[in-house]
Design an enzyme around this catalytic site. Structure first.
Site, short mmCIF file in Angstrom:
data_model
loop_
_atom_site.label_atom_id
_atom_site.label_comp_id
_atom_site.label_asym_id
_atom_site.label_seq_id
_atom_site.Cartn_x
_atom_site.Cartn_y
_atom_site.Cartn_z
N HIS A 1 8.05 1.91 5.87
CA HIS A 1 8.76 0.93 5.06
C HIS A 1 7.70 0.22 4.21
O HIS A 1 6.51 0.36 4.46
CB HIS A 1 9.50 -0.08 5.94
N CYS B 1 8.89 -2.81 12.19
CA CYS B 1 7.67 -2.38 11.49
C CYS B 1 7.15 -1.05 12.04
O CYS B 1 6.25 -0.45 11.45
CB CYS B 1 6.58 -3.46 11.57
N ASP C 1 -2.54 0.00 -3.85
CA ASP C 1 -1.26 -0.25 -4.51
C ASP C 1 -0.44 1.04 -4.63
O ASP C 1 -0.97 2.07 -5.06
CB ASP C 1 -1.50 -0.86 -5.90
N HIS C 2 0.83 0.95 -4.24
CA HIS C 2 1.75 2.09 -4.28
C HIS C 2 1.26 3.25 -3.41
O HIS C 2 1.48 4.42 -3.74
CB HIS C 2 2.03 2.54 -5.72
N HIS D 1 6.05 -3.21 1.89
CA HIS D 1 5.93 -4.65 1.71
C HIS D 1 5.35 -4.93 0.33
O HIS D 1 4.58 -4.13 -0.20
CB HIS D 1 4.97 -5.27 2.74
N GLU E 1 2.26 -10.99 4.06
CA GLU E 1 3.02 -9.73 4.18
C GLU E 1 4.47 -9.96 3.78
O GLU E 1 5.11 -9.10 3.21
CB GLU E 1 2.93 -9.20 5.61
N HIS F 1 3.84 1.19 5.09
CA HIS F 1 3.08 1.37 6.32
C HIS F 1 4.01 1.63 7.50
O HIS F 1 5.22 1.48 7.42
CB HIS F 1 2.15 0.18 6.60
NI NI Z 1 5.83 -3.90 8.03
#
Ligand code: NI
Length: 135
Positions: free
Chosen positions: A40, A34, A80-81, A42, A125, A15
């Site tokens: 990047h 972020c 997911d992914h 998580h 997170e 995200h």
């Molecule tokens: Ni983040």
């Protein structure tokens, strides 16, 4: 006899937390790393808590296999992914903070969960940052 059952799940997603109407500098100032423009990832941990009366026939609040299936369809398969900003409708125009992700997950599961059951979402997170919805 109200009881809460909890199903855990995990998904990995990329995200960028930012506002489109702010400069990269302003976003970095407010959202820190972020808001990195190149995104990047998580490893999200999710707890889905379902509360209701224990059915005297089955001894279940709800069959955990059904809850597992709901989480798979509503959360894991679509998120997911994925890159949440680019690959999902939900976050095209919604900042994918942990708060907003938890609320989106709540709304998606709420739609398909039997009405007599209460729902709460816990989204981790990072190891140390987690969000609960509803508060
Ligand atoms: Ni983040």
């Amino acid at each position: 006899m109200r009881t809460t059952i909890i199903r855990r799940a995990h998904f990995n997603a990329a995200h960028r937390v930012y506002r489109k109407d702010w400069s990269d500098e302003k976003n970095r100032e407010v959202f820190g790393p972020c808001s990195n423009p190149r995104y990047h990832g998580h490893n999200y941990s999710l707890e889905v808590q379902v509360t209701g009366l224990v059915d005297p026939t089955t001894g279940y609040v709800m069959d955990l296999r059904d809850l597992k299936q709901i989480i798979e369809e509503q959360v894991i398969r679509p998120f997911d992914h994925r890159n949440l900003n680019l690959d999902t409708e939900e976050f095209r125009d919604l900042n994918p903070t942990a708060e907003n992700i938890a609320r989106v997950i709540y709304e998606k599961i709420r739609k398909v969960l039997p009405h007599h059951l209460d729902l709460r979402i816990r989204l981790m997170e990072t190891e140390n940052n987690l969000v609960e919805y509803p508060a």
